[in-house]
Write an enzyme that holds these catalytic residues in place. Sequence first.
Site, PDB file in Angstrom:
ATOM      1  N   CYS A  55       0.842  -1.185   0.000  1.00  0.00           N
ATOM      2  CA  CYS A  55       0.000   0.000   0.000  1.00  0.00           C
ATOM      3  C   CYS A  55       0.887   1.248   0.000  1.00  0.00           C
ATOM      4  O   CYS A  55       1.804   1.359   0.809  1.00  0.00           O
ATOM      5  CB  CYS A  55      -0.913  -0.002   1.225  1.00  0.00           C
ATOM      6  SG  CYS A  55      -1.971   1.466   1.341  1.00  0.00           S
ATOM      7  N   CYS A 112      -8.846  -5.900  -9.501  1.00  0.00           N
ATOM      8  CA  CYS A 112      -8.426  -4.904 -10.473  1.00  0.00           C
ATOM      9  C   CYS A 112      -7.971  -3.671  -9.691  1.00  0.00           C
ATOM     10  O   CYS A 112      -8.797  -2.951  -9.126  1.00  0.00           O
ATOM     11  CB  CYS A 112      -9.616  -4.606 -11.387  1.00  0.00           C
ATOM     12  SG  CYS A 112      -9.232  -3.628 -12.802  1.00  0.00           S
ATOM     13  N   CYS A 145      -7.483  -1.135   1.410  1.00  0.00           N
ATOM     14  CA  CYS A 145      -6.426  -1.632   2.281  1.00  0.00           C
ATOM     15  C   CYS A 145      -7.026  -1.819   3.672  1.00  0.00           C
ATOM     16  O   CYS A 145      -7.662  -0.919   4.216  1.00  0.00           O
ATOM     17  CB  CYS A 145      -5.275  -0.626   2.332  1.00  0.00           C
ATOM     18  SG  CYS A 145      -3.996  -1.052   3.549  1.00  0.00           S
ATOM     19  N   CYS A 152       0.333   3.135   3.593  1.00  0.00           N
ATOM     20  CA  CYS A 152       0.774   2.626   4.901  1.00  0.00           C
ATOM     21  C   CYS A 152       1.809   1.504   4.830  1.00  0.00           C
ATOM     22  O   CYS A 152       2.220   0.986   5.848  1.00  0.00           O
ATOM     23  CB  CYS A 152      -0.438   2.154   5.702  1.00  0.00           C
ATOM     24  SG  CYS A 152      -1.195   0.650   5.040  1.00  0.00           S
TER      25      CYS A 152
END
EC number: 1.8.4.12
Length: 134
Positions: free
Chosen positions: A47, A119, A96, A50
């Site tokens: 991510c 996706c 996330c 984070c």
Amino acid sequence: MKKVSKTENAWREQLSDAQFQVCRLKGTERPFTGEYYNNTTPGTYRCVCCDAPLFETRTQFDAGCGWPSYYEPISADAVVEAEDRSHGMHRTEVLCAQCDAHLGHVFPDGPPPSGLRYCINSVAMKFEPSAATN
């Protein structure tokens, strides 16, 4: 897992305009323009907000849609799903699990073993090549 929560201003300071638009405002990048849609280097996608691990190259496949596509996340608790009825469509949003960044959407038209197609916007991720490729 410890949740990451920041103010809008803190996210704006950390992220580029494109990253903020996608991750925090639920935007999307244009198809076939993302950095990772065609990546084949072994490694892990994290991510951009984070640094949580999200997907691995080994689960990536060419869905022909113009965005990086995966048949499963790196672990069952890496991402969460939410109903998305924006833009006159009914889709399943992928976020996330650690910071609630918008990543993309998941569709039930992927390959085995899951039959799913995650996706995901390239701009929502950063790539970490496997140690063997460094």
